[in-house]
Design a protein around this motif. Structure first.
Motif, PDB file in Angstrom:
ATOM      1  N   CYS A  48     -79.914  24.490 -32.356  1.00 43.04           N
ATOM      2  CA  CYS A  48     -80.880  25.596 -32.390  1.00 43.04           C
ATOM      3  C   CYS A  48     -80.313  26.742 -33.217  1.00 43.04           C
ATOM      4  O   CYS A  48     -79.148  26.692 -33.631  1.00 43.04           O
ATOM      5  N   ASN A  76     -82.434  32.515 -32.480  1.00 42.52           N
ATOM      6  CA  ASN A  76     -83.727  32.874 -31.884  1.00 42.52           C
ATOM      7  C   ASN A  76     -84.233  31.801 -30.935  1.00 42.52           C
ATOM      8  O   ASN A  76     -84.717  32.097 -29.840  1.00 42.52           O
ATOM      9  N   THR A  77     -84.128  30.563 -31.350  1.00 45.16           N
ATOM     10  CA  THR A  77     -84.624  29.501 -30.454  1.00 45.16           C
ATOM     11  C   THR A  77     -83.663  29.339 -29.272  1.00 45.16           C
ATOM     12  O   THR A  77     -84.074  28.923 -28.195  1.00 45.16           O
ATOM     13  N   CYS A 107     -86.303  29.791 -26.575  1.00 45.96           N
ATOM     14  CA  CYS A 107     -86.839  28.469 -26.259  1.00 45.96           C
ATOM     15  C   CYS A 107     -85.887  27.609 -25.430  1.00 45.96           C
ATOM     16  O   CYS A 107     -86.329  26.810 -24.594  1.00 45.96           O
ATOM     17  N   SER A 131     -80.157  31.687 -38.071  1.00 48.61           N
ATOM     18  CA  SER A 131     -81.539  31.430 -38.472  1.00 48.61           C
ATOM     19  C   SER A 131     -81.705  31.680 -39.968  1.00 48.61           C
ATOM     20  O   SER A 131     -80.948  32.441 -40.572  1.00 48.61           O
ATOM     21  N   LEU A 180     -84.173  21.802 -31.792  1.00 46.26           N
ATOM     22  CA  LEU A 180     -85.041  22.792 -31.154  1.00 46.26           C
ATOM     23  C   LEU A 180     -85.168  23.998 -32.089  1.00 46.26           C
ATOM     24  O   LEU A 180     -84.303  24.867 -32.113  1.00 46.26           O
ATOM     25  N   GLY A 181     -86.229  24.002 -32.881  1.00 44.81           N
ATOM     26  CA  GLY A 181     -86.368  25.125 -33.795  1.00 44.81           C
ATOM     27  C   GLY A 181     -87.472  24.921 -34.797  1.00 44.81           C
ATOM     28  O   GLY A 181     -88.299  24.013 -34.672  1.00 44.81           O
ATOM     29  N   THR A 191     -90.518  24.642 -32.795  1.00 39.27           N
ATOM     30  CA  THR A 191     -90.827  25.896 -32.109  1.00 39.27           C
ATOM     31  C   THR A 191     -91.589  26.892 -32.985  1.00 39.27           C
ATOM     32  O   THR A 191     -92.042  27.909 -32.499  1.00 39.27           O
ATOM     33  N   SER A 192     -91.679  26.623 -34.290  1.00 43.26           N
ATOM     34  CA  SER A 192     -92.483  27.495 -35.168  1.00 43.26           C
ATOM     35  C   SER A 192     -93.798  26.766 -35.459  1.00 43.26           C
ATOM     36  O   SER A 192     -93.868  25.534 -35.347  1.00 43.26           O
ATOM     37  N   PHE A 222     -94.291  27.732 -26.944  1.00 45.32           N
ATOM     38  CA  PHE A 222     -93.149  28.335 -27.651  1.00 45.32           C
ATOM     39  C   PHE A 222     -93.599  29.365 -28.686  1.00 45.32           C
ATOM     40  O   PHE A 222     -92.841  30.244 -29.071  1.00 45.32           O
TER      41      PHE A 222
END
Ligand code: NAD
Length: 357
Positions: free
Chosen positions: A37, A40-41, A45, A66, A97-98, A124-125, A164
């Protein structure tokens, strides 16, 4: 909840997605679990993911910074190093995860570690949910060129949990919408018309499910980009060149933002090549301009743009090839364009801005 089958794997979309991932992990026999990740995630998340999937309490978390600059050899080496230091074997699983940066980088690293370990995408985006997490393209940027190094590698599964999106910054949400408009424009007139009228009021889950199912239909026909899949590259030849040239500058653009400009510019190429009418060009430009309000581009050297296009994966020999619409909802591929035509298309984009100013 929606379940889409894609070749060897399935894509689960909806509120139940993380529960389904938990059930999958409970019945699988991975030797070790890793979660990739970014900061941010990790913050927004990861806690939800770990609460939903008990098996992940034992997982080792690999965190990257990121942003697009992490889609690099250096960060891939960092992922591979962590796997190696932990003696991850062939039965290890990597969960990405991201956003698209995490899924491209993680998918690439997983596909080359010990010649390939399983990976799962938990996007997640909006861009990753609607596009990047499915289709099996992985990659990193190299030598200043987007996605120059990469593999085709299918995830073991994709779990899309739209909740998310609640913490996704607005700029990134709009960035993801650009790829959704693209898939509509190249493959589905009805979806394009729906977006025109109600993109802002349709719930994201519906947009994601439609976009994934359209992409999946195209990718299933041509998983390795030899033919019809190339239509998904509409807007990307110019878009990638713009993105690469502005990377690290004050005017740096997100992927979808660059592709959006690429779509308008390449639509003008389609018009010059008499593939679409003036009316279609005007509709595409005005819909995209009013939905996204893109800004004028800084002065870019056409020479630098065409040099980058020559380095693009879609280019063979010295010819710049494009995927260009033939009408709204249908697209051709491998269409050649000259430097002069490309220059004219850039001028068209800038003139739209001047007209509005
Ligand atoms: P990204 O991964 O950088 O994510 C965007 C930003 O949103 C990041 O800052 C991230 O930390 C943050 N973020 C993500 N999810 C969040 C959440 N739920 N809450 C808060 N913040 C969150 O960028 P992206 O736009 O998702 O993906 C762009 C990348 O995808 C590009 O590198 C592009 O080349 C690639 N891509 C790949 C494919 C493919 O088929 N493989 C297709 C399209 C795009």
């Amino acid at each position: 909840m929606k379940l889409i089958k894609s070749g060897t794997y399935s894509i689960t979309i909806g509120h139940q997605a993380l529960k389904n991932l938990s059930a999958f992990l409970a019945k699988s026999r991975y030797s070790s679990l890793y979660i990739l990740c970014d900061e941010n995630t990790l913050q927004f998340c990861l806690p939800t993911l770990v609460i939903s999937c008990k098996a992940l309490a034992q997982a080792q978390v690999i965190e990257i910074e990121s942003g697009e600059s992490s889609k690099s050899m250096e960060f891939s080496a960092q992922v591979l190093q962590t796997l190696a230091e932990n003696n991850a074997d062939k039965k290890a699983l990597l969960i990405n995860l991201g956003g698209g940066v995490v899924s491209d980088l993680g998918g690439f690293s997983a596909s080359v570690y010990k010649r390939g370990i399983d990976f799962i995408n938990v996007p997640t985006s909006l861009l990753a949910m609607a596009d990047a997490s499915v289709g099996g393209k992985t990659g990193i940027d190299f030598a200043g060129v987007k996605n120059l190094v990469g593999t085709f590698a299918q995830p073991k599964a994709v779990y899309i949990y739209p909740e998310f999106l609640k913490t996704l910054p607005q700029r990134h949400f709009i960035n993801g919408l650009a790829e959704i408009y693209k898939i509509a424009l190249v493959s589905d007139l009805k979806f394009w018309n729906e977006l025109k009228d109600q993109a802002k009021t349709t719930d994201p889950e519906t947009l994601i499910a439609k976009s994934v199912s359209l992409k999946n239909k195209i990718v299933s026909k041509d998983p390795f980009d030899h033919g019809i899949r190339k239509i998904l590259n509409f807007g990307h030849t110019i878009g990638h060149a713009i993105e690469s040239l502005l990377l690290g500058s004050e005017s740096e653009l997100l992927h979808g933002e660059a592709v959006l400009r690429g779509m308008i510019i390449e639509s003008h190429l389609a018009f010059q090549k008499k593939l679409i009418t003036k009316k279609a060009l005007s509709e595409i430009s005005s819909v995209l301009l009013s939905a996204f309000k893109p800004q004028i581009l800084p002065d870019l050297s056409i020479q630098a743009v065409t040099d980058l296009i020559r380095n693009d994966k879609k280019t063979t020999g010295n010819k710049s090839k494009f995927s260009l619409p033939v009408k709204i909802g249908a697209c051709s591929f491998d269409v050649e364009a000259t430097e002069q035509q490309i220059q004219k298309a850039f001028l068209y984009y800038q003139s739209l801005y001047n007209d509005k100013a």
